[in-house]
Design an enzyme around this catalytic site. Structure first.
Site, PDB file in Angstrom:
ATOM      1  N   PHE A  12       0.859  -1.187   0.000  1.00  0.00           N
ATOM      2  CA  PHE A  12       0.000   0.000   0.000  1.00  0.00           C
ATOM      3  C   PHE A  12       0.896   1.239   0.000  1.00  0.00           C
ATOM      4  O   PHE A  12       1.699   1.439   0.908  1.00  0.00           O
ATOM      5  CB  PHE A  12      -0.915   0.022   1.235  1.00  0.00           C
ATOM      6  N   GLY A  13       0.775   2.056  -1.041  1.00  0.00           N
ATOM      7  CA  GLY A  13       1.537   3.306  -1.137  1.00  0.00           C
ATOM      8  C   GLY A  13       0.633   4.499  -0.934  1.00  0.00           C
ATOM      9  O   GLY A  13      -0.502   4.525  -1.433  1.00  0.00           O
ATOM     10  N   TYR A  14       1.127   5.480  -0.184  1.00  0.00           N
ATOM     11  CA  TYR A  14       0.353   6.714   0.059  1.00  0.00           C
ATOM     12  C   TYR A  14       1.176   7.950  -0.270  1.00  0.00           C
ATOM     13  O   TYR A  14       0.693   9.075  -0.161  1.00  0.00           O
ATOM     14  CB  TYR A  14      -0.123   6.765   1.535  1.00  0.00           C
ATOM     15  N   GLY A  15       2.442   7.743  -0.645  1.00  0.00           N
ATOM     16  CA  GLY A  15       3.340   8.857  -0.987  1.00  0.00           C
ATOM     17  C   GLY A  15       3.933   8.600  -2.354  1.00  0.00           C
ATOM     18  O   GLY A  15       3.208   8.283  -3.306  1.00  0.00           O
ATOM     19  N   SER A  16       5.266   8.648  -2.429  1.00  0.00           N
ATOM     20  CA  SER A  16       5.898   8.498  -3.750  1.00  0.00           C
ATOM     21  C   SER A  16       5.644   7.128  -4.371  1.00  0.00           C
ATOM     22  O   SER A  16       5.692   6.980  -5.593  1.00  0.00           O
ATOM     23  CB  SER A  16       7.406   8.745  -3.639  1.00  0.00           C
ATOM     24  N   GLU A  64      13.197   3.223   1.357  1.00  0.00           N
ATOM     25  CA  GLU A  64      12.461   3.886   2.447  1.00  0.00           C
ATOM     26  C   GLU A  64      13.266   3.917   3.747  1.00  0.00           C
ATOM     27  O   GLU A  64      12.684   4.032   4.831  1.00  0.00           O
ATOM     28  CB  GLU A  64      11.114   3.174   2.661  1.00  0.00           C
TER      29      GLU A  64
HETATM   30  C1  SIN Z   1       4.812   5.682   0.385  1.00  0.00           C
HETATM   31  O1  SIN Z   1       4.946   6.231  -0.698  1.00  0.00           O
HETATM   32  O2  SIN Z   1       3.845   4.906   0.582  1.00  0.00           O
HETATM   33  C2  SIN Z   1       5.798   5.856   1.489  1.00  0.00           C
HETATM   34  C3  SIN Z   1       6.354   7.210   1.604  1.00  0.00           C
HETATM   35  C4  SIN Z   1       7.115   7.691   0.418  1.00  0.00           C
HETATM   36  O3  SIN Z   1       8.037   7.000  -0.050  1.00  0.00           O
HETATM   37  O4  SIN Z   1       6.807   8.777  -0.092  1.00  0.00           O
END
Ligand code: SIN
Length: 177
Positions: A8-12, A87
């Site tokens: 599950f990604g919420y950022g990049s 990360e």
């Molecule tokens: C993500 O993208 O889910 C983690 C945070 C990031 O790498 O921006």
């Protein structure tokens, strides 16, 4: 047969998905909200002038939209090793239950910067966070680009995030000066 793993990604991870996957879906993580409260000394800033990137904060009332990616069985371990490296600036793996648009719930691995990690910055007034983002840049590019790409990706998912939009508007305001 190996159990398949969802990320599950919420950022990049939403828009810079640098790993193979067999399927993808929008996902909703209940009980967590996205905040630009994590320092980035390695991607969108430097140790001397860190950027600000997204992490998850527990919330009694909120949730966070993002994207689910199902990994291919034969590369899943290598993908996790690569993501652990990507990360490494304070994030740890966390197993969460994510809802899909069809109402199912899947277990997924997400990368979370806890309030105890050494790069956790916490909140600041929006203008102060926007200034930091406007000024920071690192090996993966400018911090502004991270913010604007995330804003665009969430709009594309049709789930804009007020916190991200406010920060992006404030940062655009600084650029016009
Ligand atoms: C993500 O993208 O889910 C983690 C945070 C990031 O790498 O921006």
């Amino acid at each position: 047969m190996k159990d398949l793993i969802w990320i599950f990604g919420y950022g990049s991870i939403i828009w810079k998905t640098d790993f193979p996957f067999i399927s993808e879906s929008t996902g909703y993580l209940n009980g967590w909200i996205r905040r630009f409260w994590q320092a980035s000394p390695d991607h969108r800033g430097t140790p001397e002038a860190p950027g600000r990137v997204a992490t998850l904060l527990p919330s009694r009332t909120g949730g966070c939209w993002g994207k689910l990616f199902l990994l291919e069985a034969d590369v899943q371990n290598q993908v996790l090793v690569n993501l652990d490296y990507r990360e490494k600036g304070g994030y740890q793996r966390m197993l969460v239950d994510v809802a899909t648009p069809s109402g199912e719930s899947v277990k997924a691995v997400t990368y979370w910067g806890s309030q105890q990690n050494e790069h956790f910055l916490g909140p600041k007034p929006t203008l102060e966070m926007a200034r930091q983002i406007n000024d920071a840049s690192g090996p993966s590019g400018s911090n502004r680009d991270y913010l604007f790409q995330l804003e665009a990706a969430l709009q594309q998912l049709e789930h804009p995030d007020r916190h991200v939009t406010l920060l992006a508007n404030k940062t655009r305001g600084l650029m016009r000066r």
